[in-house]
Design a protein around this motif. Structure first.
Motif, PDB file in Angstrom:
ATOM      1  N   LYS A   1       7.566  29.487  26.205  1.00 12.76           N
ATOM      2  CA  LYS A   1       7.073  31.107  27.576  1.00 12.76           C
ATOM      3  C   LYS A   1       5.549  30.336  27.832  1.00 12.76           C
ATOM      4  N   THR A   2       5.996  30.350  29.371  1.00 14.12           N
ATOM      5  CA  THR A   2       4.429  30.005  30.357  1.00 14.12           C
ATOM      6  C   THR A   2       4.283  31.065  31.218  1.00 14.12           C
ATOM      7  N   ASP A   3       3.441  30.496  31.451  1.00 12.94           N
ATOM      8  CA  ASP A   3       2.626  31.511  32.600  1.00 12.94           C
ATOM      9  C   ASP A   3       2.333  33.224  32.408  1.00 12.94           C
ATOM     10  N   LEU A   4       1.648  33.318  31.210  1.00 10.21           N
ATOM     11  CA  LEU A   4       1.318  34.509  30.723  1.00 10.21           C
ATOM     12  C   LEU A   4       0.201  34.407  31.533  1.00 10.21           C
ATOM     13  N   PRO A   5      -0.009  35.989  31.567  1.00  8.62           N
ATOM     14  CA  PRO A   5      -1.330  36.658  31.986  1.00  8.62           C
ATOM     15  C   PRO A   5      -2.577  36.265  31.635  1.00  8.62           C
ATOM     16  N   LYS A   6      -3.530  35.347  32.749  1.00  6.81           N
ATOM     17  CA  LYS A   6      -4.683  35.424  32.619  1.00  6.81           C
ATOM     18  C   LYS A   6      -5.537  36.827  32.433  1.00  6.81           C
TER      19      LYS A   6
END
Length: 279
Positions: free
Chosen positions: A162-167
């Motif tokens: 999993k990548t680029d999960l919300p900031k």
């Protein structure tokens, strides 16, 4: 234990004396030879030989001294590593996780790695964790449900990324709830807002069959702190085989000793204890 014969003892002693005094002896012999030639004012064409002997002795001494220092450093490093591996399981697992993160080039304060093994109930229990960040290295949530979270997902699917999960924290919370079926109240209490995960099921050959024995979770605060390229590196890492041994030992031994066990209290009580997470 094999006892050395008198001949072997003499050979060992001679070799030790050669290593210790050989370079100096060669230098002294070359110097004496050169001095004799100069004293006799000999015009032989071989006058350069004693100089070459002195140079060879000097080089021998420098090389041997450097090799000795490297050997001493290696021995000290091995002593430290062996002492670590002989310690409690958590220390051994931390040693393996730290080495793996270093090999991946991501041993930073933004990264954490954990290992989970299954309980008899089907839940997963954390058997070790490492992070260079003291806050993230601590463990409060020991047990993970068998049908929730990235640990359960990886156990069923062998590996996950999993990548680029919300900031944004609210968006991140909702994403974790939707993706991993975790209760919102649990997700809101998670201290590490990891924005990328790389996970792999740990398998072990037992009785000629490949048997799953644990789950490795690597997580990062960075949106691209891990990548798909890491899967091959992890799969071929020597640490993975040792991790499988630790997981298998936890299942077989700690389960009998009561260290890895099913919580006896209700799921609601367990969820109130979920102050920290490894998903």
């Amino acid at each position: 234990m094999h006892s050395l014969t008198p001949g072997e003892l003499r050979a060992a002693l001679v070799w030790r004396l050669i290593k210790q005094f050989g370079p100096t002896t060669v230098q002294v012999a070359g110097t004496i030879w050169l001095s004799v030639l100069l004293a006799r004012n000999t015009h032989s064409g071989l006058w350069w030989l004693p100089g070459l002997v002195v140079l060879a002795g000097t080089i021998w001494g420098l090389v041997w001294a450097s090799a000795s220092r490297r050997a001493e450093q290696l021995v000290e490093q091995l002593r430290t590593e062996l002492a670590t591996l002989a310690g409690p399981r958590n220390e051994r697992v931390q040693f393996l996780l730290r080495g793996l993160l270093q090999d991946l080039g991501i041993n930073t304060v933004d990264v954490r790695a954990s290992i989970f093994a299954p309980c008899l109930s089907g839940q997963f229990v954390q058997i070790g964790r490492y992070s260079d960040n003291a806050t993230f290295a601590t463990t409060i949530r020991m047990h993970h449900e068998k049908d929730q979270g990235i640990v359960a997902e990886t156990w069923a699917g062998r590996q996950s990324l999993k990548t680029d999960l919300p900031k944004d924290r609210d968006l991140w919370n909702r994403r974790i709830v939707d993706d991993y079926r975790l209760p919102l109240e649990v997700v809101e209490r998670l201290r590490m807002q990891s924005r990328s995960y790389l996970c792999r099921r740990i398998d072990r050959v037992e009785g000629g069959l490949m048997v799953p024995v644990g789950v490795l979770v690597i997580e990062s605060l960075a949106p691209k702190g891990v990548s798909a390229n890491f899967h091959d590196i992890v799969a071929n890492a020597y640490q993975l085989e040792l991790m499988s041994t630790e997981c298998s030992s936890a299942i077989r031994l700690d389960g009998l000793n009561g260290d890895v066990k099913t919580p006896r209290k209700s799921d609601n009580h367990n969820r109130r204890m979920l102050e920290d997470s490894s998903e």
